[in-house]
Design an enzyme around this catalytic site. Structure first.
Site, PDB file in Angstrom:
ATOM      1  N   GLY A 104      11.580   7.694 -24.582  1.00 49.40           N
ATOM      2  CA  GLY A 104      11.335   6.349 -25.097  1.00 49.40           C
ATOM      3  C   GLY A 104      12.219   5.289 -24.477  1.00 49.40           C
ATOM      4  O   GLY A 104      12.486   5.302 -23.273  1.00 49.40           O
ATOM      5  N   GLY A 152      -1.304   8.509  -8.471  1.00 47.86           N
ATOM      6  CA  GLY A 152      -1.113   7.175  -7.880  1.00 47.86           C
ATOM      7  C   GLY A 152      -0.473   6.262  -8.901  1.00 47.86           C
ATOM      8  O   GLY A 152      -0.590   6.484 -10.121  1.00 47.86           O
ATOM      9  N   ASN A 157       1.853  -3.450  -9.348  1.00 45.30           N
ATOM     10  CA  ASN A 157       1.642  -2.436 -10.392  1.00 45.30           C
ATOM     11  C   ASN A 157       1.839  -3.040 -11.783  1.00 45.30           C
ATOM     12  O   ASN A 157       1.062  -2.776 -12.711  1.00 45.30           O
ATOM     13  CB  ASN A 157       2.638  -1.278 -10.231  1.00 45.30           C
ATOM     14  CG  ASN A 157       2.380  -0.441  -8.995  1.00 45.30           C
ATOM     15  OD1 ASN A 157       1.314  -0.513  -8.403  1.00 45.30           O
ATOM     16  ND2 ASN A 157       3.359   0.354  -8.603  1.00 45.30           N
ATOM     17  N   GLY A 187       5.602  -5.080  -8.166  1.00 47.74           N
ATOM     18  CA  GLY A 187       5.052  -6.311  -8.729  1.00 47.74           C
ATOM     19  C   GLY A 187       3.576  -6.151  -9.040  1.00 47.74           C
ATOM     20  O   GLY A 187       3.127  -6.397 -10.176  1.00 47.74           O
ATOM     21  N   ILE A 247       0.883  -1.171   0.000  1.00 49.81           N
ATOM     22  CA  ILE A 247       0.000   0.000   0.000  1.00 49.81           C
ATOM     23  C   ILE A 247       0.917   1.216   0.000  1.00 49.81           C
ATOM     24  O   ILE A 247       1.870   1.296   0.767  1.00 49.81           O
ATOM     25  CB  ILE A 247      -0.935   0.000   1.234  1.00 49.81           C
ATOM     26  CG1 ILE A 247      -1.993  -1.104   1.104  1.00 49.81           C
ATOM     27  CG2 ILE A 247      -1.610   1.370   1.394  1.00 49.81           C
ATOM     28  CD1 ILE A 247      -3.012  -0.932  -0.026  1.00 49.81           C
ATOM     29  N   GLY A 263       7.372   3.350 -14.909  1.00 50.17           N
ATOM     30  CA  GLY A 263       8.251   2.228 -15.260  1.00 50.17           C
ATOM     31  C   GLY A 263       7.506   0.905 -15.148  1.00 50.17           C
ATOM     32  O   GLY A 263       7.695  -0.004 -15.971  1.00 50.17           O
ATOM     33  N   ASP A 264       6.650   0.794 -14.151  1.00 43.10           N
ATOM     34  CA  ASP A 264       5.881  -0.451 -13.986  1.00 43.10           C
ATOM     35  C   ASP A 264       4.914  -0.641 -15.150  1.00 43.10           C
ATOM     36  O   ASP A 264       4.716  -1.764 -15.642  1.00 43.10           O
ATOM     37  CB  ASP A 264       5.097  -0.414 -12.661  1.00 43.10           C
ATOM     38  CG  ASP A 264       6.030  -0.337 -11.471  1.00 43.10           C
ATOM     39  OD1 ASP A 264       7.152  -0.863 -11.569  1.00 43.10           O
ATOM     40  OD2 ASP A 264       5.643   0.262 -10.448  1.00 43.10           O
ATOM     41  N   SER A 297       0.374   6.611 -18.224  1.00 40.59           N
ATOM     42  CA  SER A 297       0.349   6.404 -16.768  1.00 40.59           C
ATOM     43  C   SER A 297       0.701   7.672 -15.992  1.00 40.59           C
ATOM     44  O   SER A 297       0.227   7.867 -14.887  1.00 40.59           O
ATOM     45  CB  SER A 297       1.269   5.246 -16.376  1.00 40.59           C
ATOM     46  OG  SER A 297       2.580   5.709 -16.241  1.00 40.59           O
ATOM     47  N   THR A 346      15.089   2.261 -20.402  1.00 41.47           N
ATOM     48  CA  THR A 346      13.978   3.206 -20.551  1.00 41.47           C
ATOM     49  C   THR A 346      14.495   4.619 -20.297  1.00 41.47           C
ATOM     50  O   THR A 346      15.316   4.849 -19.418  1.00 41.47           O
ATOM     51  CB  THR A 346      12.818   2.854 -19.587  1.00 41.47           C
ATOM     52  OG1 THR A 346      13.310   2.839 -18.247  1.00 41.47           O
ATOM     53  CG2 THR A 346      12.228   1.494 -19.910  1.00 41.47           C
TER      54      THR A 346
HETATM   55  O1  RIB Z   1       7.282   1.836  -8.996  1.00 36.21           O
HETATM   56  C1  RIB Z   1       6.382   2.493  -8.161  1.00 36.21           C
HETATM   57  C2  RIB Z   1       6.192   1.733  -6.896  1.00 36.21           C
HETATM   58  O2  RIB Z   1       7.408   1.705  -6.188  1.00 36.21           O
HETATM   59  C3  RIB Z   1       5.197   2.323  -5.936  1.00 36.21           C
HETATM   60  O3  RIB Z   1       3.875   1.906  -6.174  1.00 36.21           O
HETATM   61  C4  RIB Z   1       5.728   1.902  -4.594  1.00 36.21           C
HETATM   62  O4  RIB Z   1       4.970   0.872  -4.028  1.00 36.21           O
HETATM   63  C5  RIB Z   1       7.162   1.480  -4.839  1.00 36.21           C
HETATM   64  O5  RIB Z   1       7.332   0.153  -4.630  1.00 36.21           O
END
Ligand code: RIB
Length: 293
Positions: free
Chosen positions: A214, A276, A43, A41, A12, A240-241, A271, A209
């Protein structure tokens, strides 16, 4: 259809926005506070599930209210949660995020994420078949990442390691993993040298990245930079996620590497327009006007 399995952290996020970051020993007043599901993970799993299908999560939460929220959020986003089990002896992971000056600073407390051990992931990995895609990051123990990458290379699974947050990555992992996706800072730390040299040393494997510029890789003959998109930035957390989740979906769709990076860049650019980590992650419908294969 190939499975995408994300092995990683779930947290969280406790997010504060402020006009500046406090200095050492300083107290300042913030502007806003909210809590929201995060963890690299989770995300990446949510990013992949919004754009594709058959996305599975392997990870651990605490047996607490945050754990319930993390679990329900994955379900709400159509991530398959058979690999998510609670632990009783630890709280759920948390990330403490400051948003300021169009960027974030993050302290992660892994807690239950430290229980994502090699033994824990092994039983879930055994359910995968050749060609399935496994996506990893570094908010879980390093021995688990080592184990999973080795397992993937021995069982014909496609592995992607997003080496974030940065910590040392062994040569064995670098050699056995199929794709490595650091950002520029992580790549500098990892390869201690020029970006172009590192790219040339790991053709078709190292993908760096570059934010709204890009992503770059080397195709064996030359460096290729697949352009990104400029957007109005609300929150860069999770960009990045989103890139990594979308990249896994592009591999699932069997796109070429150029197409896969273009798809991941487009998703990542969306994103940053939401608040958030998961707030701005697009669905396929969100990007369909801009995406043509
Ligand atoms: O990459 C973003 C994430 O990094 C956030 O959501 C936070 O939880 C951290 O782990």
């Amino acid at each position: 259809m190939k499975k995408i399995t994300v092995i990683g952290s779930m947290s969280i996020d406790l997010v504060v926005s402020a006009s500046k970051r406090p200095g050492k020993g300083e107290t300042i007043l913030g502007d806003d506070f909210f809590t929201t599901p995060g963890g690299k993970g989770a995300n990446q799993a949510v990013a992949a599930a919004r754009l594709g299908d058959n996305v599975h999560m392997i990870g651990r939460v605490g047996d607490d209210d945050f754990g319930k929220e993390i679990y329900e959020n994955l379900q709400k986003n159509h991530v398959i949660v058979d690999g998510v089990e609670p632990v009783t002896q630890m709280p759920s992971g948390t990330a403490h995020i400051t948003l300021s000056e169009q960027d974030n600073s993050i302290i992660v407390v892994p807690s239950a994420n430290n229980e994502v051990t090699p033994d824990y992931v092994k039983k879930h990995l055994e359910a995968l078949s050749e060609g399935d895609i496994v996506l990893l990051q570094q908010e879980i123990p390093s021995e688990t990442v080592e184990f999973a990458v080795k397992y993937c290379s021995e069982h014909g699974l496609i592995s992607i390691l997003n080496p974030a947050p940065y910590r040392e990555v062994s040569n064995t992992v670098i050699e056995k993993v199929d794709y490595l996706t650091p950002n520029e800072t992580e790549s500098d730390e990892m390869f201690k040298g020029e970006l172009d040299e590192a790219l040339a040393a790991y053709p078709m494997k190292l993908i760096v990245t570059l934010g709204d510029k890009g992503a770059a890789y080397h195709n064996g003959k030359e460096k290729v930079q697949v352009p990104g998109y400029k957007r109005e930035v609300k929150d860069t957390t999770g960009a990045g996620d989103t890139f990594n989740g979308a990249f896994a979906v592009a591999l699932q769709k069997e796109y070429s590497l150029d197409q896969a990076l273009a798809f991941a860049n487009l998703a990542a650019s969306h994103s940053v327009t939401g608040l958030g980590a998961q707030g701005g992650m697009p669905t396929l419908q969100d990007i369909e006007g801009e995406w043509h294969v």
